[in-house]
Motif scaffolding. Structure first.
Motif, short mmCIF file in Angstrom:
data_model
loop_
_atom_site.label_atom_id
_atom_site.label_comp_id
_atom_site.label_asym_id
_atom_site.label_seq_id
_atom_site.Cartn_x
_atom_site.Cartn_y
_atom_site.Cartn_z
N ASP A 1 -22.23 -22.72 -45.42
CA ASP A 1 -21.34 -21.65 -44.98
C ASP A 1 -19.97 -22.26 -44.68
OD1 ASP A 1 -20.19 -19.38 -43.94
OD2 ASP A 1 -21.63 -19.14 -42.31
N PRO A 2 -18.91 -21.85 -45.39
CA PRO A 2 -17.62 -22.54 -45.25
C PRO A 2 -16.96 -22.39 -43.89
CG PRO A 2 -17.41 -20.66 -46.72
CD PRO A 2 -18.86 -20.81 -46.42
N LYS A 3 -17.09 -21.25 -43.24
CA LYS A 3 -16.37 -21.05 -41.98
C LYS A 3 -16.80 -22.06 -40.92
CE LYS A 3 -14.73 -17.64 -38.73
NZ LYS A 3 -14.43 -16.22 -38.56
N PRO A 4 -18.10 -22.21 -40.62
CA PRO A 4 -18.48 -23.22 -39.62
C PRO A 4 -18.10 -24.64 -40.04
CG PRO A 4 -20.33 -21.75 -40.06
CD PRO A 4 -19.24 -21.41 -41.06
N HIS A 5 -18.13 -24.91 -41.34
CA HIS A 5 -17.74 -26.23 -41.83
C HIS A 5 -16.27 -26.52 -41.49
CE1 HIS A 5 -17.24 -29.67 -44.48
NE2 HIS A 5 -16.26 -29.03 -45.09
N PHE A 6 -15.40 -25.58 -41.80
CA PHE A 6 -13.98 -25.78 -41.52
C PHE A 6 -13.68 -25.76 -40.02
CE2 PHE A 6 -13.61 -24.54 -46.05
CZ PHE A 6 -13.03 -25.71 -46.49
N GLU A 7 -14.44 -24.98 -39.26
CA GLU A 7 -14.26 -25.01 -37.80
C GLU A 7 -14.65 -26.37 -37.23
OE1 GLU A 7 -14.71 -20.36 -36.50
OE2 GLU A 7 -16.56 -21.47 -36.90
N THR A 8 -15.67 -27.00 -37.80
CA THR A 8 -16.05 -28.36 -37.39
C THR A 8 -14.93 -29.33 -37.74
OG1 THR A 8 -18.41 -27.92 -37.61
CG2 THR A 8 -17.73 -30.24 -37.73
N LEU A 9 -14.36 -29.20 -38.93
CA LEU A 9 -13.25 -30.07 -39.31
C LEU A 9 -12.05 -29.87 -38.39
CD1 LEU A 9 -13.40 -30.01 -43.22
CD2 LEU A 9 -14.11 -31.85 -41.67
N ALA A 10 -11.82 -28.65 -37.96
CA ALA A 10 -10.70 -28.38 -37.05
C ALA A 10 -10.94 -29.02 -35.68
CB ALA A 10 -10.48 -26.87 -36.92
N ARG A 11 -12.19 -28.96 -35.21
CA ARG A 11 -12.50 -29.61 -33.93
C ARG A 11 -12.37 -31.13 -34.07
NH1 ARG A 11 -16.35 -25.74 -34.14
NH2 ARG A 11 -18.01 -27.21 -34.65
N TYR A 12 -12.83 -31.68 -35.20
CA TYR A 12 -12.68 -33.11 -35.46
C TYR A 12 -11.19 -33.48 -35.49
CZ TYR A 12 -11.75 -37.20 -38.29
OH TYR A 12 -11.22 -38.38 -38.74
N ASN A 13 -10.42 -32.68 -36.18
CA ASN A 13 -8.99 -32.90 -36.30
C ASN A 13 -8.34 -33.01 -34.92
OD1 ASN A 13 -6.42 -32.63 -37.93
ND2 ASN A 13 -6.26 -30.82 -36.64
N SER A 14 -8.66 -32.08 -34.06
CA SER A 14 -8.10 -32.08 -32.71
C SER A 14 -8.55 -33.32 -31.94
CB SER A 14 -8.54 -30.80 -31.99
OG SER A 14 -8.03 -30.75 -30.70
N TRP A 15 -9.81 -33.66 -32.04
CA TRP A 15 -10.38 -34.85 -31.38
C TRP A 15 -9.66 -36.12 -31.85
CZ3 TRP A 15 -13.04 -38.91 -33.77
CH2 TRP A 15 -13.78 -39.75 -32.95
#
Length: 166
Positions: free
Chosen positions: A2-16
């Motif tokens: 599912d792309p949405k949770p995948h990109f939300e994880t990448l966004a959280r990683y990005n912020s971290w």
């Protein structure tokens, strides 16, 4: 996947990863922050500004609103503290944009104009992949610059983000 949770994880990683990188960068003197070290965007200042510029360019294309930088090497924030605050705000904006994105949009095509005005169309999910890949690429450059100053650059690999207790 599912792309949405995948990109939300990448966004959280990005912020971290950005928080970790900026924490180390905060140890630089103002002269070191600005020093031309021969990197593609010359300095830590130029490199970190470029990442923010590119995010703003892409988010303006995605949302159709927001700041629109005029060049890829624009210095949006000359002062480190102001740049850091803007970076944190932009990371929150990325998370908000993804949260508000309808599931069907991930299967759509994004039509946009380059900074030179040339029209383009790309799959929306691939554009998002580019946004996060671009940040990773230039964070790596900033990481190298921090190491050149003798600072202990942080571990910012995605796997360390995944392994960190939530």
């Amino acid at each position: 996947m599912d792309p949405k949770p995948h990109f939300e994880t990448l966004a959280r990683y990005n912020s971290w990863a950005n928080r970790r990188l900026y924490e180390v960068a905060s140890q630089l003197s103002d002269a070191q922050f600005r020093e031309d070290r021969g990197a593609f965007f010359r300095s830590v200042r130029g490199t970190l500004n470029h990442i923010l510029v590119a995010d703003r360019v892409w988010l303006e294309r995605i949302e159709g609103a927001g700041p629109k930088p005029s060049s890829l090497d624009e210095i949006l924030f000359d002062d480190f503290a102001d740049l850091r605050a803007a970076r944190e705000a932009e990371d929150e904006r990325i998370l908000r944009v993804l949260a508000a994105t309808a599931d069907e949009r991930f299967e759509s095509v994004l039509s946009y104009r380059s900074m030179a005005g040339t029209p383009h169309e790309l799959p929306f999910a691939q554009v998002l992949t580019h946004v996060f890949n671009h940040q990773t690429h230039h964070r790596g450059q900033a990481h190298g610059l921090l190491s050149q100053f003798g600072l202990e650059a942080p571990s910012i690999d995605f796997v360390y983000f995944l392994l960190e207790p939530k």
